[in-house]
Design a protein around this motif. Structure first.
Motif, PDB file in Angstrom:
ATOM      1  N   PHE A 111       0.819  -1.219   0.000  1.00  0.00           N
ATOM      2  CA  PHE A 111       0.000   0.000   0.000  1.00  0.00           C
ATOM      3  C   PHE A 111       0.847   1.262   0.000  1.00  0.00           C
ATOM      4  CE2 PHE A 111       0.731  -1.098   4.462  1.00  0.00           C
ATOM      5  CZ  PHE A 111       1.099   0.113   5.021  1.00  0.00           C
ATOM      6  N   ILE A 112       0.175   2.347  -0.392  1.00  0.00           N
ATOM      7  CA  ILE A 112       0.688   3.701  -0.239  1.00  0.00           C
ATOM      8  C   ILE A 112      -0.383   4.494   0.488  1.00  0.00           C
ATOM      9  CG2 ILE A 112      -0.112   4.311  -2.573  1.00  0.00           C
ATOM     10  CD1 ILE A 112       2.143   6.406  -2.629  1.00  0.00           C
ATOM     11  N   GLN A 113       0.036   5.300   1.463  1.00  0.00           N
ATOM     12  CA  GLN A 113      -0.933   5.976   2.329  1.00  0.00           C
ATOM     13  C   GLN A 113      -0.548   7.451   2.522  1.00  0.00           C
ATOM     14  OE1 GLN A 113      -2.374   3.981   6.024  1.00  0.00           O
ATOM     15  NE2 GLN A 113      -1.691   5.846   7.066  1.00  0.00           N
ATOM     16  N   PRO A 114      -1.097   8.352   1.713  1.00  0.00           N
ATOM     17  CA  PRO A 114      -0.897   9.786   1.943  1.00  0.00           C
ATOM     18  C   PRO A 114      -1.896  10.317   2.964  1.00  0.00           C
ATOM     19  CG  PRO A 114      -2.130   9.437  -0.079  1.00  0.00           C
ATOM     20  CD  PRO A 114      -1.827   8.068   0.471  1.00  0.00           C
ATOM     21  N   ALA A 115      -1.516  11.405   3.650  1.00  0.00           N
ATOM     22  CA  ALA A 115      -2.395  11.997   4.659  1.00  0.00           C
ATOM     23  C   ALA A 115      -2.083  13.480   4.786  1.00  0.00           C
ATOM     24  CB  ALA A 115      -2.225  11.304   6.006  1.00  0.00           C
ATOM     25  N   ASN A 173      -6.486 -11.766  -6.487  1.00  0.00           N
ATOM     26  CA  ASN A 173      -5.854 -10.451  -6.416  1.00  0.00           C
ATOM     27  C   ASN A 173      -6.884  -9.353  -6.677  1.00  0.00           C
ATOM     28  OD1 ASN A 173      -3.110 -11.551  -6.152  1.00  0.00           O
ATOM     29  ND2 ASN A 173      -3.395 -12.191  -8.279  1.00  0.00           N
ATOM     30  N   PHE A 174      -6.779  -8.255  -5.932  1.00  0.00           N
ATOM     31  CA  PHE A 174      -7.747  -7.170  -6.099  1.00  0.00           C
ATOM     32  C   PHE A 174      -7.164  -5.865  -5.572  1.00  0.00           C
ATOM     33  CE2 PHE A 174      -8.439  -9.434  -2.182  1.00  0.00           C
ATOM     34  CZ  PHE A 174      -8.599  -8.450  -1.220  1.00  0.00           C
ATOM     35  N   LEU A 175      -7.720  -4.752  -6.052  1.00  0.00           N
ATOM     36  CA  LEU A 175      -7.313  -3.411  -5.640  1.00  0.00           C
ATOM     37  C   LEU A 175      -8.351  -2.835  -4.687  1.00  0.00           C
ATOM     38  CD1 LEU A 175      -6.253  -1.984  -9.123  1.00  0.00           C
ATOM     39  CD2 LEU A 175      -4.754  -2.925  -7.357  1.00  0.00           C
ATOM     40  N   MET A 176      -7.875  -2.044  -3.722  1.00  0.00           N
ATOM     41  CA  MET A 176      -8.799  -1.432  -2.773  1.00  0.00           C
ATOM     42  C   MET A 176      -8.388   0.005  -2.490  1.00  0.00           C
ATOM     43  SD  MET A 176     -10.066  -4.293  -0.059  1.00  0.00           S
ATOM     44  CE  MET A 176     -11.606  -3.377   0.029  1.00  0.00           C
ATOM     45  N   LEU A 177      -9.404   0.803  -2.177  1.00  0.00           N
ATOM     46  CA  LEU A 177      -9.217   2.173  -1.699  1.00  0.00           C
ATOM     47  C   LEU A 177      -9.821   2.250  -0.305  1.00  0.00           C
ATOM     48  CD1 LEU A 177      -8.523   5.194  -2.099  1.00  0.00           C
ATOM     49  CD2 LEU A 177     -10.804   5.470  -3.102  1.00  0.00           C
ATOM     50  N   GLU A 178      -9.024   2.711   0.653  1.00  0.00           N
ATOM     51  CA  GLU A 178      -9.472   2.767   2.046  1.00  0.00           C
ATOM     52  C   GLU A 178      -9.339   4.193   2.573  1.00  0.00           C
ATOM     53  OE1 GLU A 178      -7.865  -1.805   2.731  1.00  0.00           O
ATOM     54  OE2 GLU A 178      -6.791  -0.106   3.626  1.00  0.00           O
ATOM     55  N   TYR A 187     -12.374   6.780  11.541  1.00  0.00           N
ATOM     56  CA  TYR A 187     -13.046   5.770  10.724  1.00  0.00           C
ATOM     57  C   TYR A 187     -12.245   5.530   9.452  1.00  0.00           C
ATOM     58  CZ  TYR A 187     -16.505   3.515   7.733  1.00  0.00           C
ATOM     59  OH  TYR A 187     -17.154   2.638   6.878  1.00  0.00           O
ATOM     60  N   THR A 188     -12.129   4.258   9.061  1.00  0.00           N
ATOM     61  CA  THR A 188     -11.513   3.877   7.796  1.00  0.00           C
ATOM     62  C   THR A 188     -12.512   3.055   6.994  1.00  0.00           C
ATOM     63  OG1 THR A 188      -9.313   3.783   8.811  1.00  0.00           O
ATOM     64  CG2 THR A 188      -9.596   2.691   6.685  1.00  0.00           C
ATOM     65  N   GLY A 189     -12.807   3.483   5.779  1.00  0.00           N
ATOM     66  CA  GLY A 189     -13.754   2.772   4.926  1.00  0.00           C
ATOM     67  C   GLY A 189     -13.045   1.818   3.986  1.00  0.00           C
ATOM     68  N   SER A 190     -13.838   1.160   3.134  1.00  0.00           N
ATOM     69  CA  SER A 190     -13.295   0.149   2.232  1.00  0.00           C
ATOM     70  C   SER A 190     -14.079   0.147   0.928  1.00  0.00           C
ATOM     71  CB  SER A 190     -13.363  -1.232   2.898  1.00  0.00           C
ATOM     72  OG  SER A 190     -13.104  -2.256   1.983  1.00  0.00           O
ATOM     73  N   LEU A 191     -13.379   0.424  -0.176  1.00  0.00           N
ATOM     74  CA  LEU A 191     -13.973   0.385  -1.509  1.00  0.00           C
ATOM     75  C   LEU A 191     -13.181  -0.594  -2.353  1.00  0.00           C
ATOM     76  CD1 LEU A 191     -14.444   4.227  -2.078  1.00  0.00           C
ATOM     77  CD2 LEU A 191     -16.179   2.590  -1.339  1.00  0.00           C
ATOM     78  N   ASN A 192     -13.876  -1.548  -2.955  1.00  0.00           N
ATOM     79  CA  ASN A 192     -13.219  -2.599  -3.735  1.00  0.00           C
ATOM     80  C   ASN A 192     -13.444  -2.338  -5.222  1.00  0.00           C
ATOM     81  OD1 ASN A 192     -12.134  -4.915  -4.743  1.00  0.00           O
ATOM     82  ND2 ASN A 192     -13.823  -6.236  -4.156  1.00  0.00           N
ATOM     83  N   PHE A 193     -12.355  -2.215  -6.000  1.00  0.00           N
ATOM     84  CA  PHE A 193     -12.452  -1.914  -7.422  1.00  0.00           C
ATOM     85  C   PHE A 193     -12.502  -3.163  -8.296  1.00  0.00           C
ATOM     86  CE2 PHE A 193     -10.155   1.952  -5.878  1.00  0.00           C
ATOM     87  CZ  PHE A 193     -11.198   2.839  -6.099  1.00  0.00           C
ATOM     88  N   THR A 197      -5.875   8.474   2.932  1.00  0.00           N
ATOM     89  CA  THR A 197      -6.374   7.495   1.966  1.00  0.00           C
ATOM     90  C   THR A 197      -5.296   6.441   1.753  1.00  0.00           C
ATOM     91  OG1 THR A 197      -7.751   9.114   0.819  1.00  0.00           O
ATOM     92  CG2 THR A 197      -7.216   7.117  -0.375  1.00  0.00           C
ATOM     93  N   ARG A 198      -5.698   5.181   1.810  1.00  0.00           N
ATOM     94  CA  ARG A 198      -4.747   4.100   1.563  1.00  0.00           C
ATOM     95  C   ARG A 198      -5.141   3.374   0.279  1.00  0.00           C
ATOM     96  NH1 ARG A 198      -3.657   0.362   6.572  1.00  0.00           N
ATOM     97  NH2 ARG A 198      -5.813  -0.282   6.189  1.00  0.00           N
ATOM     98  N   PHE A 199      -4.236   3.388  -0.714  1.00  0.00           N
ATOM     99  CA  PHE A 199      -4.412   2.630  -1.946  1.00  0.00           C
ATOM    100  C   PHE A 199      -3.622   1.331  -1.792  1.00  0.00           C
ATOM    101  CE2 PHE A 199      -4.531   7.132  -2.965  1.00  0.00           C
ATOM    102  CZ  PHE A 199      -5.692   7.248  -3.716  1.00  0.00           C
ATOM    103  N   SER A 200      -4.242   0.203  -2.120  1.00  0.00           N
ATOM    104  CA  SER A 200      -3.550  -1.060  -1.879  1.00  0.00           C
ATOM    105  C   SER A 200      -3.865  -2.101  -2.948  1.00  0.00           C
ATOM    106  CB  SER A 200      -3.922  -1.624  -0.501  1.00  0.00           C
ATOM    107  OG  SER A 200      -5.298  -1.956  -0.435  1.00  0.00           O
TER     108      SER A 200
END
Length: 255
Positions: free
Chosen positions: A146-150, A200-205, A223-229, A166-169
């Protein structure tokens, strides 16, 4: 006499046959029970917010959502504007779903304005999911990069922080073992079919966090959410967390 005795024998035999056949019919487990087992989970996307060389932050929190588990984060700045962080999380009680994970990351941080802080970390996370199904059990191995900018905003005396991250993973799931009755748990079986087809899958958190306190200790919640692409599967869709942050090694001119 023999004819009279044959009628009860036929009736009893018929009853036993019907009972035996009916007992072998599969009983479908209610979907609500099958959905108590999850097939993906994640740690909280917690920023470090280190500010100076040799800063040491220790944050303990509890994730409270569909299931609960504690998390501990330790972050340290060995160099100016460079930080490293590790997070350990794990279920403490045996349940239908149990999650354990740890991650490590390193990144860059900088105070771009008196009340604005930026950081970005890259890292990896490893973990396991243990499910106790109605008709069996399963274990999954999770791997994430992952990469996590803030970005963080604070008030004048640095006692209140509002952080957006936001965490892209990219993620991978592997089945270590899975034993269950497919006909009794069709929803569970669908999840494993999907998992084996697309491991294998990509996610945005995306997430946010509030921190309030003084120099050495702050109260945290977020809070941390979860979006699955990539695909749709039954998973934890979000983590609400609450805890405390201890800050050590801060510069003397900070509050």
């Amino acid at each position: 006499m023999l004819r009279c005795l044959s009628y009860p024998v036929v009736i009893v035999s018929y009853f036993l046959l019907v009972t035996a056949c009916s007992s072998t019919q599969p009983t479908t487990v209610p979907q609500s029970r099958q959905e108590r087992n999850l097939f993906h989970a994640f740690t909280t996307a917690s920023p470090t917010m280190l500010q100076n060389k040799n800063d040491l932050h220790i944050q303990t929190s509890a994730v409270v959502w569909q299931y609960a588990w504690p998390e501990v984060q330790v972050a340290y700045a060995p160099l100016k504007n460079i930080g490293v962080s590790t997070v350990i999380a794990g279920s403490l009680t045996k349940d239908d779903f149990m999650f354990n994970a740890y991650n490590f990351s390193a990144g860059y941080f900088n105070k771009v304005a008196p009340n604005v802080h930026l950081e970005s970390y890259v890292g990896t996370e490893r973990g396991t999911i243990n499910n106790t199904h109605a008709t069996g059990s399963s274990k999954l191995k999770l791997t994430k990069y992952f990469i996590q900018p803030a970005i963080a905003f604070s008030n004048e005396n640095n006692s209140l922080h509002f952080i957006l991250m936001t965490r892209f993973s990219t993620n991978n799931r592997q089945v270590v073992h899975a034993t269950y009755h497919q006909t009794n748990e069709p929803f569970t079986h669908e999840q494993f079919v999907l998992l084996n087809r697309k491991p294998n899958f990509l996610m945005l958190e995306p997430g946010f966090q509030f921190r309030y306190g003084r120099k050495r200790m702050m109260f945290t919640t977020g809070y941390t959410g979860s979006l699955n692409f990539s695909n749709s599967f039954h998973r934890s869709i979000g983590n609400f967390n609450i805890g405390f942050l201890v800050r050590l090694g801060l510069a003397r001119n900070e509050n």
